[in-house]
Scaffold this motif. Structure first.
Motif, PDB file in Angstrom:
ATOM      1  N   UNK B 105      70.198 -15.569   8.904  1.00 13.73           N
ATOM      2  CA  UNK B 105      69.646 -14.616   9.869  1.00 13.73           C
ATOM      3  C   UNK B 105      70.711 -14.139  10.832  1.00 13.73           C
ATOM      4  N   UNK B 106      71.577 -15.056  11.231  1.00 12.68           N
ATOM      5  CA  UNK B 106      72.601 -14.683  12.209  1.00 12.68           C
ATOM      6  C   UNK B 106      73.674 -13.813  11.560  1.00 12.68           C
ATOM      7  N   UNK B 107      73.933 -14.090  10.267  1.00 14.10           N
ATOM      8  CA  UNK B 107      74.877 -13.225   9.544  1.00 14.10           C
ATOM      9  C   UNK B 107      74.273 -11.837   9.366  1.00 14.10           C
ATOM     10  N   UNK B 108      72.979 -11.817   9.027  1.00 13.38           N
ATOM     11  CA  UNK B 108      72.310 -10.520   8.849  1.00 13.38           C
ATOM     12  C   UNK B 108      72.335  -9.717  10.138  1.00 13.38           C
ATOM     13  N   UNK B 109      72.216 -10.433  11.236  1.00 21.65           N
ATOM     14  CA  UNK B 109      72.211  -9.805  12.554  1.00 21.65           C
ATOM     15  C   UNK B 109      73.496  -9.014  12.790  1.00 21.65           C
ATOM     16  N   UNK B 110      74.612  -9.558  12.287  1.00 20.91           N
ATOM     17  CA  UNK B 110      75.898  -8.894  12.493  1.00 20.91           C
ATOM     18  C   UNK B 110      76.027  -7.613  11.678  1.00 20.91           C
ATOM     19  N   UNK B 111      75.202  -7.467  10.633  1.00 22.21           N
ATOM     20  CA  UNK B 111      75.264  -6.256   9.816  1.00 22.21           C
ATOM     21  C   UNK B 111      74.138  -5.287  10.137  1.00 22.21           C
ATOM     22  N   UNK B 112      73.297  -5.669  11.102  1.00 21.49           N
ATOM     23  CA  UNK B 112      72.091  -4.893  11.353  1.00 21.49           C
ATOM     24  C   UNK B 112      72.352  -3.916  12.484  1.00 21.49           C
ATOM     25  N   UNK B 113      72.389  -2.646  12.118  1.00 18.58           N
ATOM     26  CA  UNK B 113      72.694  -1.586  13.069  1.00 18.58           C
ATOM     27  C   UNK B 113      71.736  -1.634  14.280  1.00 18.58           C
TER      28      UNK B 113
END
Lengths: 299, 345
Positions: B105-113
């Motif tokens: 989730x935290x990795x996804x957060x970094x790619x989430x505009x």
């Protein structure tokens, strides 16, 4: 509105221990005060523009709003108010808000004062740890526990109920309440309670008869601050009460506004009606409210 | 706050038994001294010791006083927060089972505009609100603190918006920002000959966030004002008098007398406005719902959407955890720096 002589800070400021030999700077300062007064009044007028819009639009027909959006209502109409009152069903919402706010305040005062008193008297070891644990709740954003709490309330069957909201507000506002009570109780001499205990009271009696009355000033602050928060909160009742017949005023207003979004006169009449109870209470108690806000937050 | 607390060097026994050791008997009594940590009992004269003859400290209430509050607090705040942290490491969608996904989730957060925009917006909004609200609040406080005749009325006027629901204030300001011809703020600008300044306040992506900030400042500047007023009232008049006699001008008296003594009020104000800014939800949700696009999206509105619009409960809780860490870190840093420069009159 002017504070009575001898009260507040005006008295000590105005008494000059030694009369100034040269009077002119004083007099110039007084002219400066008039200028400042004019500036402050101008600021207040600009500051009040949204309120002017709110009141004038709520008294206008849609046609009038389109014709002269900024002018005074000519002639004013009360139609928006009667319509808003019935179609927003604000009556039941006011009852809901009042009930939820009152019950939450009651619990907050009882739980907060007892816990604050305990933590003030036991400021070491485990007591200190508990105090820090309570303080943590001021910083934690409630969204962190939003979903688990929703599930908890749901599993209790308390969605759309008063007790769900009261439990929520009591829990969420306890950290701040405990913080205020602990700070105040620390400055309270223990001798009164001790005397009562020596005289044969148990702790509960000593608290209700002696300590709690001594906590009255901070209880006022606690009630004011929490009442403003609970009454005005929007998000949680939207989540927990949305669609039920227990909706509070901000939730009702939200859906009312959504429904009549283009009719500013009607929407603003609804806003005036919804804000009126808080504003009336505020105007009646404003001196205590302002003092309470300042005093309570001084920590 | 915690600074004036006695340190937990010695765990105080609960309701010390009547036959406790003499040293223990005196210790609980010390806690009754107000606020400031008591002197070390070993260093005090034998005086207080004689007065604790009853053998136990009567004034320490039993644990029953704190347990009910603790239970409610644990149920509503602590347990959900801990459970929430656990959700942040799952892919739970609100239905079915949740499986542990580690830091995904935290990795996804970094790619989430959307989320990244909301982080930036939250920080910008918070800085803007904190700075402007406190500057305006301080100026208002100084203004109404002076001996002007309308001060009592002005205080009430400036403070009143703070007692009204933020959602309602947001709706009111939607009209102020109305782009229609002749209405709201644009109408006023046109009427006073400043028509060139007219804007689509909430519809323009480069303005929406600042328009929301202005609305928040309007609502809470009076709140800051009241806290600063409380601070100003703690400044002894004699200090001003002394500075005046020494030849200090208005600015010097503010800079060297008032301002240092306002530090506690400033601490409270900065902390409240910062925490409030970082958590801001109602105003954004009602005024712009994060739009246009993600121009005014904040962490609070973004995580609300992730949870209740897209059903990504695990992910939204990860965003909430980031928000919590922000708030905690900023408050701790502020508390450290601000408390350090506080002085007393």
């Amino acid at each position: 509105m002017t504070p009575a002589p001898g009260r507040g800070r005006t008295a000590p400021r105005r008494t000059e221990p030694v009369p100034h030999p040269v009077r002119s700077p004083r007099r110039r300062a007084r002219y400066g005060n008039y200028a400042l007064e004019l500036v402050m009044i101008a600021v207040a007028v600009a500051f009040l523009f949204p309120v002017y819009a709110l009141l004038t639009l709520s008294l206008k027909e849609p046609r009038q709003i389109a014709g002269s959006p900024l002018g005074l209502p000519a002639p004013p109409t009360a139609h928006n108010f009667t319509h808003a009152w019935s179609s927003a069903s604000l009556g039941p919402a006011l009852v809901n808000s009042a009930l939820i706010t009152t019950l939450s305040l009651l619990l907050l005062v009882v739980l907060g004062s007892t816990a604050g008193y305990f933590l003030a008297r036991r400021a070491r070891g485990l007591g200190y740890g508990l105090y820090i644990l309570f303080l943590l709740g001021i910083v934690l954003p409630f969204q962190l526990g939003m979903i688990p709490l929703y599930e908890l309330v749901d599993s209790l069957g308390w969605l759309g109920t008063y007790q769900g909201m009261v439990l929520f507000y009591t829990g969420i506002q306890l950290p701040f309440t405990v913080f205020l009570y602990t700070g105040f109780a620390r400055a309270l001499p223990a001798d009164y309670a001790q005397a009562a205990l020596i005289d044969g009271c148990d702790h509960r009696q000593a608290f209700t008869r002696i300590v709690f009355p001594l906590l009255r000033p901070i209880t006022g602050t606690v009630i004011i601050l929490n009442a403003v928060f609970v009454w005005n909160d929007f998000f949680t009742p939207l989540l927990y009460l949305g669609g039920s017949d227990r909706e509070t005023v901000p939730v009702r207003v939200f859906s009312f506004v959504g429904q009549y979004v283009s009719d500013y006169g009607l929407v603003f009449a609804g806003l005036v009606l919804a804000a009126l109870p808080v504003l009336v209470v505020f105007l009646l108690l404003q001196r205590y409210v302002i003092k309470g806000f300042a005093g309570g937050l001084k920590g | 706050m915690s600074r004036s607390l006695p340190q937990p060097e010695e765990i105080q026994p609960e309701g010390t038994p009547p036959g406790g050791t003499p040293a223990r008997k005196t210790r609980p009594r010390e806690t009754r001294v107000r606020e400031i940590p008591p002197p070390n009992p070993r260093e005090t004269r034998s005086g207080p010791r004689g007065r604790t003859r009853p053998g136990r400290d009567l004034t320490v209430p039993p644990w029953g006083f704190v347990v009910p509050a603790l239970v409610v607090y644990a149920a509503v705040v602590l347990y959900p927060a801990v459970a929430g942290v656990a959700y942040a490491f799952t892919d739970w969608s609100g239905i079915g089972d949740a499986s542990f996904v580690g830091l995904a989730n935290f990795r996804a957060l970094l790619d989430d505009r959307r989320t990244l925009d909301s982080v930036v917006n939250t920080l910008l909004l918070t800085v803007a609100v904190v700075v402007v609200q406190n500057v305006v609040g301080l100026l208002l406080a100084l203004g109404v603190d002076a001996g002007i005749r309308s001060r009592a009325l002005l205080r009430v006027i400036f403070f009143a918006p703070a007692v009204v629901s933020p959602v309602m204030v947001a709706f009111l300001w939607k009209y102020v920002y109305n782009p229609e011809n002749g209405a709201g703020l644009n109408g006023v600008l046109g009427a006073v000959g400043l028509g060139g300044l007219r804007q689509d306040w909430l519809g323009d992506p480069s303005l929406a966030l600042w328009s929301v900030a202005a609305m928040v400042v309007w609502q809470y500047a009076g709140y800051s004002m009241v806290i600063f007023l409380a601070g100003l009232q703690g400044v002894p008049a004699e200090l001003h008098e002394a500075a005046r006699i020494d030849g200090a001008g208005t600015w010097q008296r503010f800079r060297y007398v008032t301002w240092p003594l306002l530090a506690p009020a400033l601490t409270v104000n900065l902390m409240l406005s910062t925490i409030g800014g970082l958590k801001l939800f109602d105003q954004v949700y009602a005024a712009t719902n994060g739009g246009p696009g993600t121009a005014s999206e904040t962490l609070s509105t973004a995580l609300f959407k992730e949870a209740f619009v897209y059903g990504k409960f695990g992910y939204s809780t990860a965003v909430a955890l980031v928000l919590a860490l922000f708030v905690a870190a900023v408050s701790l840093v502020q508390l450290r720096f601000l408390r350090a420069r506080e002085v007393t009159a």
